[in-house]
Design an enzyme around this catalytic site. Structure first.
Site, PDB file in Angstrom:
ATOM      1  N   TYR A  85       0.832  -1.201   0.000  1.00  0.00           N
ATOM      2  CA  TYR A  85       0.000   0.000   0.000  1.00  0.00           C
ATOM      3  C   TYR A  85       0.865   1.249   0.000  1.00  0.00           C
ATOM      4  O   TYR A  85       2.080   1.177   0.225  1.00  0.00           O
ATOM      5  CB  TYR A  85      -0.952   0.002   1.197  1.00  0.00           C
ATOM      6  CG  TYR A  85      -0.324   0.332   2.538  1.00  0.00           C
ATOM      7  CD1 TYR A  85       0.519  -0.578   3.180  1.00  0.00           C
ATOM      8  CD2 TYR A  85      -0.554   1.560   3.153  1.00  0.00           C
ATOM      9  CE1 TYR A  85       1.092  -0.270   4.406  1.00  0.00           C
ATOM     10  CE2 TYR A  85       0.017   1.870   4.381  1.00  0.00           C
ATOM     11  CZ  TYR A  85       0.839   0.955   5.002  1.00  0.00           C
ATOM     12  OH  TYR A  85       1.416   1.264   6.208  1.00  0.00           O
ATOM     13  N   HIS A 117      -8.125  14.440   4.999  1.00  0.00           N
ATOM     14  CA  HIS A 117      -6.833  14.478   5.683  1.00  0.00           C
ATOM     15  C   HIS A 117      -7.017  15.183   7.027  1.00  0.00           C
ATOM     16  O   HIS A 117      -7.699  16.197   7.109  1.00  0.00           O
ATOM     17  CB  HIS A 117      -5.803  15.241   4.841  1.00  0.00           C
ATOM     18  CG  HIS A 117      -4.590  15.634   5.625  1.00  0.00           C
ATOM     19  ND1 HIS A 117      -3.616  14.719   5.957  1.00  0.00           N
ATOM     20  CD2 HIS A 117      -4.227  16.804   6.190  1.00  0.00           C
ATOM     21  CE1 HIS A 117      -2.699  15.322   6.687  1.00  0.00           C
ATOM     22  NE2 HIS A 117      -3.047  16.597   6.845  1.00  0.00           N
ATOM     23  N   LYS A 159       6.470  -1.748   1.914  1.00  0.00           N
ATOM     24  CA  LYS A 159       5.311  -1.145   2.593  1.00  0.00           C
ATOM     25  C   LYS A 159       4.150  -2.119   2.402  1.00  0.00           C
ATOM     26  O   LYS A 159       3.354  -1.999   1.468  1.00  0.00           O
ATOM     27  CB  LYS A 159       5.015   0.252   2.032  1.00  0.00           C
ATOM     28  CG  LYS A 159       4.105   1.066   2.949  1.00  0.00           C
ATOM     29  CD  LYS A 159       4.135   2.528   2.599  1.00  0.00           C
ATOM     30  CE  LYS A 159       3.065   3.328   3.326  1.00  0.00           C
ATOM     31  NZ  LYS A 159       3.264   3.492   4.756  1.00  0.00           N
ATOM     32  N   ARG A 214       7.933   3.883  -4.783  1.00  0.00           N
ATOM     33  CA  ARG A 214       7.976   2.948  -3.652  1.00  0.00           C
ATOM     34  C   ARG A 214       6.898   1.881  -3.795  1.00  0.00           C
ATOM     35  O   ARG A 214       7.117   0.715  -3.460  1.00  0.00           O
ATOM     36  CB  ARG A 214       7.837   3.701  -2.325  1.00  0.00           C
ATOM     37  CG  ARG A 214       8.124   2.791  -1.132  1.00  0.00           C
ATOM     38  CD  ARG A 214       8.153   3.533   0.181  1.00  0.00           C
ATOM     39  NE  ARG A 214       6.872   4.175   0.452  1.00  0.00           N
ATOM     40  CZ  ARG A 214       6.659   4.998   1.464  1.00  0.00           C
ATOM     41  NH1 ARG A 214       7.640   5.298   2.305  1.00  0.00           N
ATOM     42  NH2 ARG A 214       5.476   5.545   1.650  1.00  0.00           N
ATOM     43  N   GLU A 239      12.877   2.892  13.711  1.00  0.00           N
ATOM     44  CA  GLU A 239      11.843   3.807  13.218  1.00  0.00           C
ATOM     45  C   GLU A 239      10.618   3.626  14.103  1.00  0.00           C
ATOM     46  O   GLU A 239      10.556   2.721  14.932  1.00  0.00           O
ATOM     47  CB  GLU A 239      11.488   3.523  11.761  1.00  0.00           C
ATOM     48  CG  GLU A 239      10.833   2.168  11.545  1.00  0.00           C
ATOM     49  CD  GLU A 239      10.338   1.955  10.122  1.00  0.00           C
ATOM     50  OE1 GLU A 239      10.022   2.930   9.429  1.00  0.00           O
ATOM     51  OE2 GLU A 239      10.255   0.779   9.712  1.00  0.00           O
TER      52      GLU A 239
HETATM   53  N1  PLP Z   1       7.795   4.006   8.796  1.00  0.00           N
HETATM   54  C1  PLP Z   1       6.653   3.297   8.866  1.00  0.00           C
HETATM   55  C2  PLP Z   1       6.671   1.949   9.524  1.00  0.00           C
HETATM   56  C3  PLP Z   1       5.457   3.807   8.320  1.00  0.00           C
HETATM   57  O1  PLP Z   1       4.324   3.080   8.363  1.00  0.00           O
HETATM   58  C4  PLP Z   1       5.481   5.093   7.717  1.00  0.00           C
HETATM   59  C5  PLP Z   1       4.271   5.685   7.148  1.00  0.00           C
HETATM   60  O2  PLP Z   1       3.189   5.187   7.282  1.00  0.00           O
HETATM   61  C6  PLP Z   1       6.685   5.798   7.686  1.00  0.00           C
HETATM   62  C7  PLP Z   1       7.827   5.221   8.220  1.00  0.00           C
HETATM   63  C8  PLP Z   1       6.764   7.151   7.044  1.00  0.00           C
HETATM   64  O3  PLP Z   1       6.744   7.018   5.648  1.00  0.00           O
HETATM   65  P1  PLP Z   1       6.220   8.182   4.689  1.00  0.00           P
HETATM   66  O4  PLP Z   1       7.028   9.391   5.045  1.00  0.00           O
HETATM   67  O5  PLP Z   1       6.509   7.680   3.335  1.00  0.00           O
HETATM   68  O6  PLP Z   1       4.775   8.372   4.974  1.00  0.00           O
END
Ligand code: PLP
Length: 285
Positions: free
Chosen positions: A29, A116, A148, A48, A181
């Site tokens: 996703y 949003h 993702k 991505r 993260e």
């Molecule tokens: N890390 C994880 C596990 C996430 O689920 C997300 C966003 O949902 C991010 C980092 C941040 O990614 P992005 O900046 O592409 O939204």
């Protein structure tokens, strides 16, 4: 909502229980946001999405151009008063309950559009607290966090801890014990004027917002490095913030039991937030 090219209302949008996205979490996703009707950082999200899909031997049935048109149609049909949250889901599709991809000849492509919601004003102004999650981020040799994927149980478990502790987000370590993260965002710290964030080799989702913030830092002349970070490094950080599509930059003032800097959002974070907002119009599709 849009399922395989057909528009539905929120209450009518249905996917089969035989979809392998539902049965096995087999799908990928993206979440992007719009400003007005225009998607932000669309090309980066598409890159991505395709990279994630490749890792599952899935392919997106639409070109970027056609997917952008589908998103635009779905956003227009939603007729929202403000900016939109757009979630694109690509799953293996419907088939028998077997792992063989050949059982599902047609992937399912869903576009969910809803309003949003910005992070709370207090969070952006005063900063937030993160729980230090006891659940470890997936080993990259397992379901690689760089994909993702719709397989989000690890993240959901980390967030359950954050909710229990009344924290805004959950910061996870990787299998080596390094800071990795958050459950839904990437993490940055500022130490002695240098912006630091865990490297992709820590086993994380390479956030689109993370990349954009690194671009903003370069434009501002703020030195930035990918750097292995440990919990013990938090004591010497003057600032911290998290990044994600829906939150952009949110200052972090406490992680677990450690107050970051003087416990208030810092000047580098503020400069980056301002630069981010100024750069948005140049990256709308
Ligand atoms: N890390 C994880 C596990 C996430 O689920 C997300 C966003 O949902 C991010 C980092 C941040 O990614 P992005 O900046 O592409 O939204």
């Amino acid at each position: 909502m849009n399922i395989d090219g057909t528009l539905y209302g929120r209450d009518d949008a249905r996917v089969s229980v035989f979809d392998h996205g539902f049965l096995f979490g087999e799908g990928v996703y993206e979440v992007l946001r719009t400003y007005g009707q225009r998607p932000f950082l669309f090309a980066e999200h598409m890159r991505r999405l395709r990279a994630s899909a490749d890792r599952l031997a899935l392919s997106c049935p639409l070109s970027d151009e056609d997917l952008l048109a589908r998103i635009r149609d779905t956003v227009a049909a939603a007729a929202l008063p403000g900016d939109a949250y757009v979630r694109i889901l690509l799953t293996r599709g419907v088939g028998e309950i077997v792992y063989d991809p050949a059982a599902c000849p047609t992937p399912t492509l869903v576009v969910i559009v809803k309003p949003h919601v910005d992070p709370p004003v207090e969070a952006v102004r005063g900063g937030v607290r993160l729980a230090l999650a006891s659940v470890v981020r997936n080993h990259p040799g397992s379901v690689d966090p760089a994909i993702k994927s719709n397989n989000l149980l690890n993240n959901a478990l980390a967030m359950q801890q954050a909710y229990r502790e009344g924290a805004f987000e959950a910061l996870m370590k990787n299998h080596r014990g390094e800071l990795c993260e958050c459950a839904q965002s990437n993490i940055f710290v500022v130490r002695d004027g240098v912006l630091l964030t865990p490297p992709t080799s820590a086993g994380l989702l390479v956030g689109v917002t993370r990349g954009f913030v690194l671009e903003c830092a370069a434009d501002l002349g703020v030195p930035a490095e990918e750097c292995v970070l440990h919990e013990t490094d938090l004591a010497s950080a003057q600032e911290s913030f998290l990044t994600s599509t829906t939150r952009e930059i949110v200052p972090v003032v406490r992680i677990g039991a450690q107050t970051i800097g003087d416990g208030a959002p810092g000047p580098v974070t503020r400069r980056l937030m301002t630069a981010f907002a100024a750069a948005v119009p140049s990256r709308l599709s």
